[in-house]
Design a protein around this motif. Structure first.
Motif, PDB file in Angstrom:
ATOM      1  N   HIS A   1      45.910  18.733  57.475  1.00  0.00           N
ATOM      2  CA  HIS A   1      45.232  19.071  58.632  1.00  0.00           C
ATOM      3  C   HIS A   1      43.751  18.671  58.947  1.00  0.00           C
ATOM      4  CE1 HIS A   1      43.278  21.907  61.632  1.00  0.00           C
ATOM      5  NE2 HIS A   1      44.341  21.631  62.335  1.00  0.00           N
ATOM      6  N   PHE A   2      43.547  18.174  59.807  1.00  0.00           N
ATOM      7  CA  PHE A   2      41.918  17.620  59.924  1.00  0.00           C
ATOM      8  C   PHE A   2      41.574  17.966  61.487  1.00  0.00           C
ATOM      9  CE2 PHE A   2      38.429  14.871  60.390  1.00  0.00           C
ATOM     10  CZ  PHE A   2      37.571  14.817  59.424  1.00  0.00           C
ATOM     11  N   GLY A   3      40.555  18.863  61.642  1.00  0.00           N
ATOM     12  CA  GLY A   3      40.037  19.052  62.923  1.00  0.00           C
ATOM     13  C   GLY A   3      38.543  19.226  62.895  1.00  0.00           C
ATOM     14  N   ILE A   4      37.966  19.039  64.101  1.00  0.00           N
ATOM     15  CA  ILE A   4      36.543  19.327  64.362  1.00  0.00           C
ATOM     16  C   ILE A   4      36.375  20.460  65.241  1.00  0.00           C
ATOM     17  CG2 ILE A   4      34.333  18.279  65.297  1.00  0.00           C
ATOM     18  CD1 ILE A   4      35.248  16.739  62.896  1.00  0.00           C
ATOM     19  N   VAL A   5      35.684  21.506  64.867  1.00  0.00           N
ATOM     20  CA  VAL A   5      35.139  22.549  65.714  1.00  0.00           C
ATOM     21  C   VAL A   5      33.553  22.325  66.013  1.00  0.00           C
ATOM     22  CG1 VAL A   5      34.922  25.032  65.754  1.00  0.00           C
ATOM     23  CG2 VAL A   5      36.877  23.860  64.593  1.00  0.00           C
ATOM     24  N   LEU A   6      33.376  22.315  67.265  1.00  0.00           N
ATOM     25  CA  LEU A   6      31.912  21.838  67.748  1.00  0.00           C
ATOM     26  C   LEU A   6      31.339  23.230  67.981  1.00  0.00           C
ATOM     27  CD1 LEU A   6      32.640  19.164  70.241  1.00  0.00           C
ATOM     28  CD2 LEU A   6      31.875  18.960  67.754  1.00  0.00           C
ATOM     29  N   ALA A   7      30.177  23.142  67.806  1.00  0.00           N
ATOM     30  CA  ALA A   7      29.149  24.318  67.906  1.00  0.00           C
ATOM     31  C   ALA A   7      29.073  24.415  69.581  1.00  0.00           C
ATOM     32  CB  ALA A   7      27.729  24.284  67.388  1.00  0.00           C
ATOM     33  N   LEU A   8      29.029  23.476  70.489  1.00  0.00           N
ATOM     34  CA  LEU A   8      28.972  23.480  71.758  1.00  0.00           C
ATOM     35  C   LEU A   8      30.256  22.928  72.432  1.00  0.00           C
ATOM     36  CD1 LEU A   8      25.440  21.592  71.889  1.00  0.00           C
ATOM     37  CD2 LEU A   8      25.920  23.954  72.090  1.00  0.00           C
ATOM     38  N   ALA A   9      30.434  23.314  73.608  1.00  0.00           N
ATOM     39  CA  ALA A   9      31.453  22.968  74.330  1.00  0.00           C
ATOM     40  C   ALA A   9      32.123  21.514  74.408  1.00  0.00           C
ATOM     41  CB  ALA A   9      31.535  23.631  75.863  1.00  0.00           C
ATOM     42  N   CYS A  10      30.959  20.680  74.236  1.00  0.00           N
ATOM     43  CA  CYS A  10      31.269  19.208  74.262  1.00  0.00           C
ATOM     44  C   CYS A  10      30.712  18.474  73.160  1.00  0.00           C
ATOM     45  CB  CYS A  10      30.669  18.489  75.610  1.00  0.00           C
ATOM     46  SG  CYS A  10      28.888  18.644  75.827  1.00  0.00           S
ATOM     47  N   PHE A  11      31.298  17.518  72.904  1.00  0.00           N
ATOM     48  CA  PHE A  11      30.845  16.573  71.505  1.00  0.00           C
ATOM     49  C   PHE A  11      30.172  15.392  71.933  1.00  0.00           C
ATOM     50  CE2 PHE A  11      30.820  15.284  67.295  1.00  0.00           C
ATOM     51  CZ  PHE A  11      31.189  13.916  67.358  1.00  0.00           C
ATOM     52  N   SER A  12      28.998  15.218  71.304  1.00  0.00           N
ATOM     53  CA  SER A  12      28.053  13.923  71.670  1.00  0.00           C
ATOM     54  C   SER A  12      27.794  13.101  70.357  1.00  0.00           C
ATOM     55  CB  SER A  12      26.924  14.462  72.570  1.00  0.00           C
ATOM     56  OG  SER A  12      26.034  13.284  72.681  1.00  0.00           O
ATOM     57  N   LEU A  13      28.054  11.902  70.409  1.00  0.00           N
ATOM     58  CA  LEU A  13      27.545  11.271  69.179  1.00  0.00           C
ATOM     59  C   LEU A  13      26.334  11.020  69.046  1.00  0.00           C
ATOM     60  CD1 LEU A  13      30.078   7.941  69.642  1.00  0.00           C
ATOM     61  CD2 LEU A  13      30.179   9.995  68.054  1.00  0.00           C
ATOM     62  N   GLN A  14      25.309  11.243  69.891  1.00  0.00           N
ATOM     63  CA  GLN A  14      24.018  11.181  69.725  1.00  0.00           C
ATOM     64  C   GLN A  14      23.406  12.561  69.055  1.00  0.00           C
ATOM     65  OE1 GLN A  14      25.386  10.399  72.642  1.00  0.00           O
ATOM     66  NE2 GLN A  14      25.034   8.114  72.353  1.00  0.00           N
ATOM     67  N   SER A  15      24.325  13.676  69.296  1.00  0.00           N
ATOM     68  CA  SER A  15      23.832  14.835  68.779  1.00  0.00           C
ATOM     69  C   SER A  15      24.512  15.174  67.508  1.00  0.00           C
ATOM     70  CB  SER A  15      24.058  16.091  69.763  1.00  0.00           C
ATOM     71  OG  SER A  15      25.437  16.185  69.982  1.00  0.00           O
ATOM     72  N   GLN A  16      25.521  14.346  66.767  1.00  0.00           N
ATOM     73  CA  GLN A  16      26.000  14.513  65.563  1.00  0.00           C
ATOM     74  C   GLN A  16      24.936  14.843  64.406  1.00  0.00           C
ATOM     75  OE1 GLN A  16      29.471  14.205  65.071  1.00  0.00           O
ATOM     76  NE2 GLN A  16      28.761  14.845  63.127  1.00  0.00           N
ATOM     77  N   ASN A  17      25.083  15.822  63.849  1.00  0.00           N
ATOM     78  CA  ASN A  17      24.399  16.040  62.601  1.00  0.00           C
ATOM     79  C   ASN A  17      25.207  16.749  61.640  1.00  0.00           C
ATOM     80  OD1 ASN A  17      24.185  19.065  62.960  1.00  0.00           O
ATOM     81  ND2 ASN A  17      23.143  18.320  64.705  1.00  0.00           N
ATOM     82  N   LEU A  18      24.779  17.137  60.435  1.00  0.00           N
ATOM     83  CA  LEU A  18      25.391  17.543  59.275  1.00  0.00           C
ATOM     84  C   LEU A  18      25.612  19.142  59.338  1.00  0.00           C
ATOM     85  CD1 LEU A  18      23.815  15.411  56.218  1.00  0.00           C
ATOM     86  CD2 LEU A  18      25.957  15.090  57.641  1.00  0.00           C
ATOM     87  N   ASP A  19      25.119  19.790  60.369  1.00  0.00           N
ATOM     88  CA  ASP A  19      25.238  20.960  60.685  1.00  0.00           C
ATOM     89  C   ASP A  19      26.573  21.580  61.261  1.00  0.00           C
ATOM     90  OD1 ASP A  19      22.912  21.916  59.409  1.00  0.00           O
ATOM     91  OD2 ASP A  19      21.731  21.677  61.060  1.00  0.00           O
ATOM     92  N   ASN A  20      27.149  20.261  61.790  1.00  0.00           N
ATOM     93  CA  ASN A  20      28.651  20.587  62.485  1.00  0.00           C
ATOM     94  C   ASN A  20      29.465  21.098  61.554  1.00  0.00           C
ATOM     95  OD1 ASN A  20      27.595  19.436  64.904  1.00  0.00           O
ATOM     96  ND2 ASN A  20      28.023  17.506  64.318  1.00  0.00           N
ATOM     97  N   ARG A  21      30.298  21.998  61.942  1.00  0.00           N
ATOM     98  CA  ARG A  21      31.555  22.710  61.323  1.00  0.00           C
ATOM     99  C   ARG A  21      32.691  21.988  61.364  1.00  0.00           C
ATOM    100  NH1 ARG A  21      29.942  27.499  59.124  1.00  0.00           N
ATOM    101  NH2 ARG A  21      27.944  28.336  59.795  1.00  0.00           N
ATOM    102  N   VAL A  22      33.395  21.819  60.180  1.00  0.00           N
ATOM    103  CA  VAL A  22      34.972  21.168  60.354  1.00  0.00           C
ATOM    104  C   VAL A  22      35.840  22.097  59.512  1.00  0.00           C
ATOM    105  CG1 VAL A  22      33.574  18.885  60.392  1.00  0.00           C
ATOM    106  CG2 VAL A  22      34.452  19.749  58.059  1.00  0.00           C
ATOM    107  N   THR A  23      37.025  22.011  59.761  1.00  0.00           N
ATOM    108  CA  THR A  23      38.385  22.384  58.801  1.00  0.00           C
ATOM    109  C   THR A  23      38.731  21.194  58.228  1.00  0.00           C
ATOM    110  OG1 THR A  23      38.621  24.167  60.233  1.00  0.00           O
ATOM    111  CG2 THR A  23      40.135  23.388  58.924  1.00  0.00           C
ATOM    112  N   LEU A  24      39.053  21.145  56.877  1.00  0.00           N
ATOM    113  CA  LEU A  24      39.284  19.936  56.388  1.00  0.00           C
ATOM    114  C   LEU A  24      40.185  20.295  55.161  1.00  0.00           C
ATOM    115  CD1 LEU A  24      38.977  16.808  55.795  1.00  0.00           C
ATOM    116  CD2 LEU A  24      37.134  17.031  54.335  1.00  0.00           C
ATOM    117  N   VAL A  25      41.571  19.744  55.224  1.00  0.00           N
ATOM    118  CA  VAL A  25      42.602  20.125  54.163  1.00  0.00           C
ATOM    119  C   VAL A  25      43.038  18.938  53.726  1.00  0.00           C
ATOM    120  CG1 VAL A  25      44.576  21.319  53.417  1.00  0.00           C
ATOM    121  CG2 VAL A  25      42.858  22.553  55.082  1.00  0.00           C
TER     122      VAL A  25
END
Length: 927
Positions: free
Chosen positions: A6-30
């Motif tokens: 399973h691989f998913g991205i859980v955003l801290a905000l409601a939408c995802f923006s490449l420009q705001s991509q940083n290492l604090d984003n949370r993910v679920t990775l198995v």
């Protein structure tokens, strides 16, 4: 193939923006069964992150992972820290991966002052939490003529403030994966020295930064590595063996062992290199090489036994694979009874001997036969003018078991018979010795070694007497490894020495005389290495003595008038337990302390005389006779023996060492000759003869010069003896069941300074040894007949104040070398007649005080020229010739002096062994 669970991205905000991509984003990775590059690639495929790194940073280790709602920063930290990797977000979506070190984007305010000033503290003083300074490498360290591999250890972490890092690891042989113990690990310019343990492990504490590491061990290629230390880490080495044929005469083992080992007064002799030292009749002799070291001397040319630091010859414990050899020499000491082809290790302990050894006062000669498992059939052959020897080793089970056989014999009889001199061509002098060793590597934790040895001498000085003496021994040793910290060794040994005299004269007094000493010993030794700073050795041993003091019988019962007679057998048990510890208290100070507790019990089956108190021992003062059954204990002696030594490093190449040792000896050699004889007998302590004891103190300085090319040692010693055994003038020793009436026990002392300068490398190598020492004894009593020299101290028979040895070997090329051996010694003490008087129409001689005069000084020069065969790899064997001249100067060195009456006057005469130069040529082949 990646198994994606399973691989998913859980955003801290409601939408995802490449420009705001940083290492604090949370993910679920198995993920399962993936490599690190595959994980990074997966992250790149579903995010805007791009990773930049070198392929050499990565490996192909397979692992699985599972993260639930975790920030990318935490995931990368977990993944990369185990690989000593760091990461840096260059832009919003560019991640740079570095090995070990960090990328700095800001400098702290104190950067310049810290770099130019005190850098001893790595404080965190900037908002990003970066260490105050990166690790910098000087160009001088890189631009060296010698190529040195650089190894990075650990990683520089954000917020790191440690000053010291701990580096651990193991060192093994590249050829077979076996650990390398006692490897010196020298950190240059930092005065740091580490030594690997028995399992090749090490632990070194290093300041954060750049270091140059040098590793050295016997038989291992010297290796240098540049270490860049960021933090704690592991570092393992595979080192190559140094298979180059040695060009020099090397006596000690490791380059720095002279400085770093704790105990002083110990030497290791290379049996292989002894071939370069010219000796009598071209014979290689490790015992004679040992006698060229400071503090060790022989009583004279052709004399049996050695005297170590003023001790008697019977105070030396000679061991072959844990079994005692009572007479390790052939032909009155001219030749060694140990085949040099059979010897792998030879160590001499003349200072504070290890606690596991006991039973002798002065020294231990520890000899070990070959133990390696032979990979193929090989051997050595040596042909000389008087002796020849052969050695063969062969595998029995591949990589598991092998057999080693060595034999040597002399063929002097046919030379004596071919001479014109009638007094010689009816004489005989022959000997042989043989060694057989079986080595079995049962598994990784168990090895077995069985050794048997036999030597025999036959000689007849006159036509009516034949002397035969021989050694026989067998030993079995089992070694077991419990784990990396605990090992065990169990040995069972039996040794025997006996001699026989056959006298067949013209009168009716033909006889056969025999003597035998036999001992069996069981030893159990343990080693425990708690850590690199503390280790223990402990064990127990039990020994059984059986001595047949002598038996005489008629050689021919029909014609001889000699009556059958024997002395009761002596039996005793000697048991001991010991414990020693070596502690590295600081990087400079190491201490070794041990306690050995020995118990001696004389068993029954014999009679013991009790003498009147306050009267000298004689036949007339016997008060009682005590009879003991076989099961009785006649006398028990129990004594604690202390051993201690310390070493303090004044610098990596200079140390000071001090030691103390207390020893006891329960067996005595009986001899009323000035030099040792093969027909001397041994006597156990009893009700009337007490054990000998000694206390020894040592202090010395040891230094290596010019990158360990030179070794320098200066050591002083003082020894105090008690209950030293000697004999009254004209004592009857053979077949005397009341030997106490002929003996005296007194005190002694010896002291001296030993100097050794040794050169181990280069075309010219060898050593210069000099000893100034005195050996004094005293026998004082209220009775005049038990006093010697009015109770004052006087020189012992082996007191030689000055003893100098120079051994040099010059290598012209790999095939040609010239060797020299020069020896100088003060003449030993003697007692001489100083006058005469007449009484009752008879002339009597008046002798001087005992040992108040000396025979002339001894000096001898030997020269040898060695010619080796070519060094082609593909040939049957490697050969070399040795041409030598013994006693080049033709010095008529006196062996002993004696006095005879000639026409009413006393004439002094001397005997000598070699009075002219003795040339010889020997051929050797190793295949």
């Amino acid at each position: 193939m990646i198994k994606r669970i399973h691989f998913g991205i859980v955003l801290a905000l409601a939408c995802f923006s490449l420009q705001s991509q940083n290492l604090d984003n949370r993910v679920t990775l198995v993920l399962q069964d993936v490599t690190l590059p595959q994980v990074l690639s997966e992250i790149e495929s579903i995010t805007s992150l791009k990773f930049f790194y070198l392929d050499s940073f990565m490996n192909q280790d397979i692992f699985s992972l599972q993260y639930d709602n975790t920030s990318l920063k935490i995931i990368l930290d977990d993944l990369l820290v185990k690989k000593d990797l760091n990461f840096f977000l260059l832009k919003e979506n560019q991640v740079i991966i570095t090995k070990n070190d960090l990328i700095y984007d800001t400098l702290p305010k104190s950067f310049y002052s810290d770099v130019l000033g005190d850098t001893s503290s790595l404080k965190v003083e900037n908002s990003s939490g970066l260490p105050i300074s990166p690790i910098l490498i000087n160009k001088e360290d890189i631009n060296q003529k010698e190529k040195v591999e650089t190894i990075r250890i650990g990683r520089m972490a954000v917020g790191a403030s440690e000053q010291i890092a701990t580096v651990t690891g193991t060192v093994i042989r590249k050829s077979n994966g076996e650990p390398i113990p006692d490897l010196q690990m020298i950190i240059q310019k930092a005065n740091i020295l580490g030594i690997t343990g028995v399992n090749g492990s090490f632990k070194i504490e290093l300041p954060i930064g750049v270091h140059l590491l040098e590793m050295r061990a016997l038989g291992i290629k010297k290796t240098k590595k540049r270490l860049i230390v960021f933090s704690d880490g592991k570092l393992n080495f595979e080192l190559e063996e140094n298979l180059e044929v040695l060009d020099e005469v090397v006596v000690s083992a490791d380059a720095l062992k002279n400085v770093t080992e704790t105990s002083s007064g110990s030497e290791r002799i290379d049996a292989e290199e002894s071939k370069n030292i010219p000796l009598a009749l071209g014979e290689r002799d490790v015992l004679r090489v040992a006698a060229a070291l400071p503090g060790i001397s022989a009583a004279g040319e052709g004399a049996l036994g050695f005297n170590v630091r003023g001790g008697k010859s019977d105070q030396n414990l000679v061991l072959l694979d844990n079994s005692v050899i009572y007479n390790p020499q052939h032909f009155f000491g001219v030749f060694s009874a140990l085949n040099p082809s059979a010897i792998e290790e030879f160590s001499v302990y003349k200072g504070s001997m290890p606690a596991e050894y006991g039973g002798r006062l002065s020294s231990v000669f520890e000899i070990k036969s070959k133990k390696d498992i032979a990979a193929k059939v090989g051997g050595e052959l040596s042909l000389g003018p008087v002796t020849s020897n052969v050695m063969v080793e062969t595998p029995l089970i591949k990589d598991k078991a092998s057999l080693f056989v060595a034999g040597r014999g002399a063929y002097a009889n046919w030379i004596l018979r071919s001479l014109d001199e009638p007094s010689l061509n009816r004489s005989q002098a022959s000997f042989y010795d043989g060694t057989l060793s079986y080595n079995h590597k049962i598994n990784k934790k168990n090895t077995l070694k069985v050794t048997t040895y036999l030597s025999r001498d036959d000689f007849s000085i006159t036509s009516d007497s034949l002397y035969i003496y021989q050694n026989r021994l067998i030993s079995t040793q089992w070694n077991h490894v419990f784990n990396d910290k605990n090992t065990m060794s169990v040995s069972l040994a039996n040794s025997q020495y006996d001699f026989n005299i056959e006298f067949d004269g013209n009168a009716n007094n033909d006889f056969l005389f025999g003597y035998k000493v036999d001992e069996s010993e069981l030893k159990l030794n343990f080693n425990y290495v708690r850590n690199r700073r503390l280790s223990f050795k402990y064990g127990i041993s039990g020994k059984l003595y059986r001595i047949d003091p002598g038996e005489i019988s008629p050689l021919n019962t029909q014609t001889s008038d000699v009556q059958q007679r024997s002395i009761d057998r002596e039996k005793a048990i000697e048991a001991a337990a010991y414990l020693s510890a070596e502690a590295v208290l600081t990087d400079k100070l190491t201490v070794e302390a041990g306690l050995r507790y020995s118990v001696f019990m004389l068993r029954g089956g014999i009679d013991q005389f009790v003498y009147e108190d306050g009267l000298p021992k004689s036949e007339a003062t016997i008060r009682d006779t005590l009879s003991f059954d076989d099961r009785d204990i006649v006398k028990t002696y129990a004594n604690p023996e202390f051993r201690s030594s310390l070493r303090y490093l004044l610098s990596p190449n200079l140390s000071v060492k001090a030691g103390y040792g207390k020893t006891f000896q329960y067996i005595h050699r009986l001899s009323n000759n000035t030099t040792v004889s093969p027909i001397d007998t041994w006597k156990l302590s009893d009700l009337n003869i007490k054990p000998q004891q000694a206390d020894q103190y040592t202090l010395g300085f040891f230094k290596n010069l010019e990158e360990n090319s030179f070794e320098l040692g200066l050591e002083g010693f003082y020894k105090r003896f008690d209950n030293i055994l000697d004999f009254k003038t004209g004592a009857q020793i053979i077949l005397n069941d009341n030997i106490a009436t002929e003996t005296l026990q007194g005190e002694g002392e010896s002291y001296g300074v030993e100097f050794l300068l040794r050169k181990n490398t280069g075309k010219l190598n060898g050593w210069l040894g000099y000893t100034y020492s005195r050996s004094l004894i005293r026998f004082n009593s209220m009775f005049a007949e038990e006093r010697i020299n009015n109770g004052a101290f006087f020189p012992s028979n082996f007191d030689r104040p000055h003893d100098l040895s120079l051994i040099a070997n010059y290598k012209f090329s790999r095939r040609f070398s010239l060797s020299t051996n020069f020896v100088y010694q003060t003449g030993r003490p003697v007692t001489v007649p100083v006058g005469n008087f007449s009484f009752d129409d008879s002339e009597f001689v008046v002798f001087s005080d005992r040992n108040s005069f000396r025979i002339p000084d001894f000096y001898r020069l030997d020269i040898g020229f060695n010619i080796e065969g070519n060094h082609k790899k593909k040939k049957f064997g490697h050969s070399f010739w040795t041409l030598s001249v013994y006693n080049v100067l033709g010095r008529n060195n006196p062996f002993s002096v004696f006095f005879v009456a000639d026409d009413g006057s006393i004439q002094g005469l001397q005997t000598s062994i070699f009075t002219i130069p003795v040339p010889s040529i020997t051929y050797n082949l190793k295949f």
